[in-house]
Design an enzyme around this catalytic site. Structure first.
Site, PDB file in Angstrom:
ATOM      1  N   LYS A  15       0.839  -1.217   0.000  1.00  0.00           N
ATOM      2  CA  LYS A  15       0.000   0.000   0.000  1.00  0.00           C
ATOM      3  C   LYS A  15       0.867   1.259   0.000  1.00  0.00           C
ATOM      4  O   LYS A  15       0.677   2.160  -0.804  1.00  0.00           O
ATOM      5  CB  LYS A  15      -0.925   0.025   1.241  1.00  0.00           C
ATOM      6  CG  LYS A  15      -1.850  -1.163   1.358  1.00  0.00           C
ATOM      7  CD  LYS A  15      -2.760  -1.060   2.566  1.00  0.00           C
ATOM      8  CE  LYS A  15      -2.050  -1.118   3.912  1.00  0.00           C
ATOM      9  NZ  LYS A  15      -1.347  -2.386   4.187  1.00  0.00           N
ATOM     10  N   ARG A  90     -10.160   0.587   8.576  1.00  0.00           N
ATOM     11  CA  ARG A  90      -9.686  -0.760   8.881  1.00  0.00           C
ATOM     12  C   ARG A  90     -10.704  -1.543   9.686  1.00  0.00           C
ATOM     13  O   ARG A  90     -10.443  -2.694  10.033  1.00  0.00           O
ATOM     14  CB  ARG A  90      -8.426  -0.637   9.754  1.00  0.00           C
ATOM     15  CG  ARG A  90      -7.133  -0.858   9.040  1.00  0.00           C
ATOM     16  CD  ARG A  90      -6.048  -0.582  10.069  1.00  0.00           C
ATOM     17  NE  ARG A  90      -4.826  -1.241   9.762  1.00  0.00           N
ATOM     18  CZ  ARG A  90      -3.807  -0.670   9.142  1.00  0.00           C
ATOM     19  NH1 ARG A  90      -3.886   0.556   8.714  1.00  0.00           N
ATOM     20  NH2 ARG A  90      -2.707  -1.337   8.962  1.00  0.00           N
ATOM     21  N   ARG A 129      11.726  -5.603   5.050  1.00  0.00           N
ATOM     22  CA  ARG A 129      11.471  -4.179   4.770  1.00  0.00           C
ATOM     23  C   ARG A 129      12.406  -3.270   5.576  1.00  0.00           C
ATOM     24  O   ARG A 129      12.681  -3.509   6.751  1.00  0.00           O
ATOM     25  CB  ARG A 129      10.026  -3.809   5.124  1.00  0.00           C
ATOM     26  CG  ARG A 129       9.814  -2.303   5.011  1.00  0.00           C
ATOM     27  CD  ARG A 129       8.409  -1.872   5.059  1.00  0.00           C
ATOM     28  NE  ARG A 129       7.672  -2.382   6.192  1.00  0.00           N
ATOM     29  CZ  ARG A 129       6.360  -2.242   6.327  1.00  0.00           C
ATOM     30  NH1 ARG A 129       5.676  -1.625   5.399  1.00  0.00           N
ATOM     31  NH2 ARG A 129       5.755  -2.719   7.376  1.00  0.00           N
ATOM     32  N   ARG A 162      11.183  -0.990  11.024  1.00  0.00           N
ATOM     33  CA  ARG A 162      10.089  -0.535  11.887  1.00  0.00           C
ATOM     34  C   ARG A 162       9.960  -1.449  13.106  1.00  0.00           C
ATOM     35  O   ARG A 162      10.165  -2.648  13.007  1.00  0.00           O
ATOM     36  CB  ARG A 162       8.765  -0.572  11.094  1.00  0.00           C
ATOM     37  CG  ARG A 162       8.352   0.784  10.604  1.00  0.00           C
ATOM     38  CD  ARG A 162       7.240   0.741   9.613  1.00  0.00           C
ATOM     39  NE  ARG A 162       6.052   0.016  10.023  1.00  0.00           N
ATOM     40  CZ  ARG A 162       4.926  -0.043   9.293  1.00  0.00           C
ATOM     41  NH1 ARG A 162       4.869   0.596   8.139  1.00  0.00           N
ATOM     42  NH2 ARG A 162       3.889  -0.723   9.706  1.00  0.00           N
ATOM     43  N   ARG A 173      -0.899  -8.298  13.704  1.00  0.00           N
ATOM     44  CA  ARG A 173      -1.392  -7.433  12.610  1.00  0.00           C
ATOM     45  C   ARG A 173      -2.175  -8.244  11.581  1.00  0.00           C
ATOM     46  O   ARG A 173      -3.226  -7.812  11.112  1.00  0.00           O
ATOM     47  CB  ARG A 173      -0.207  -6.723  11.931  1.00  0.00           C
ATOM     48  CG  ARG A 173       0.373  -5.618  12.808  1.00  0.00           C
ATOM     49  CD  ARG A 173       1.804  -5.280  12.428  1.00  0.00           C
ATOM     50  NE  ARG A 173       1.930  -4.661  11.130  1.00  0.00           N
ATOM     51  CZ  ARG A 173       3.086  -4.540  10.480  1.00  0.00           C
ATOM     52  NH1 ARG A 173       4.199  -5.011  11.026  1.00  0.00           N
ATOM     53  NH2 ARG A 173       3.129  -3.950   9.316  1.00  0.00           N
TER      54      ARG A 173
END
Ligand code: AP5
Length: 217
Positions: A15, A90, A129, A162, A173
């Protein structure tokens, strides 16, 4: 051209990667609730203090807080030119609040883009990431490497991992995605707004597809 857009998908689907390119290409306002919370944490504000523990565990920040910050941002004048919501809504209460607000401010949602991606690929993407400390641009240690190791191509900032990109928080998540967010796909399909894309395709190819959709080609 479609101008008021929601971008949905599980954590790691891409996203943020697509959003950053689309808002530049189409001159839209990027509203990422994840970025808003991370900025607030960095700045040490009350909102940041509240959001931090939820985010680090992988839990959702409570609806009333999240809805409040989006309402405030979406009602600002610059959003009249078009906006891209990334990571919001969400939950069903968030979607219902957005529906009321968009009617109130006469900024109807034109399309809901869903980027789909399987769990193994999400885990691979999240675990590799890296993000820029300054501008938040995402990279990947194998598939989307910066030109200079550890340095952001866009702003020269330092790359970091992160805090919520760890195995335990990712499981939480993903579980929130399945239980709280996935039901929104039916909600928006019933409104005739949903367009689903395969997130496994390369980032450039997906960007081309989304560009065509937004241009109405
Ligand atoms: P948020 O920041 O929104 O995180 P998320 O939804 O978990 O999504 P991510 O940012 O992890 O992934 P992404 O889909 O943007 O993927 P990316 O492009 O980086 O939210 C964080 C937290 O804030 C939440 O957990 C919650 O606590 C809170 N929060 C936020 N919104 C909320 C709300 N509405 N209500 C309540 N709480 C909220 O890509 C991932 C990796 O894959 C990168 O390394 C990238 O380089 C790579 N990649 C991307 N595309 C491709 C591709 N096509 N092929 C190969 N690799 C790719």
């Amino acid at each position: 051209m479609l101008k008021n857009i929601i971008l949905m998908g599980p954590p790691g689907a891409g996203k943020g990667t697509q959003a950053k390119k689309l808002v530049t290409g189409f001159n839209l306002i990027h509203i990422s609730t994840g970025d808003m919370f991370r900025d607030a944490i960095k700045a040490g504000t009350e909102l940041g203090k509240l959001a931090q523990s939820y985010i680090e565990r992988g839990d959702l920040v409570p609806d009333e807080v999240t809805i409040g910050i989006v309402k405030e941002r979406l009602a600002q004048d610059d959003c009249a030119k078009g906006f891209l919501l990334d990571g919001f809504p969400r939950t069903i209460p968030q979607a219902e609040a957005l529906s009321e607000l968009s009617k109130e401010i006469k900024r109807p949602i034109d399309v809901v883009i869903n980027i789909d991606c399987d769990k193994d690929e999400l885990i691979r993407r999240i675990s590799g990431r890296r993000v820029c400390k300054s501008c938040g641009a995402p990279y990947h240690v194998e598939t989307m490497r910066p030109k200079v190791e550890g340095v952001c191509d866009l702003c020269g900032g330092e790359l970091m991992q992160r805090k919520d990109d760890n195995k335990d928080a990712l499981e939480v998540r993903l579980s929130h995605y399945v239980h709280d967010t996935k039901p929104l796909l039916d909600y928006y399909a019933n409104l005739g707004l949903l367009k689903t894309y395969d997130g496994a395709m390369g980032s450039e190819k997906l960007f081309d597809e989304l560009t065509k959709l937004i241009k109405g080609e």
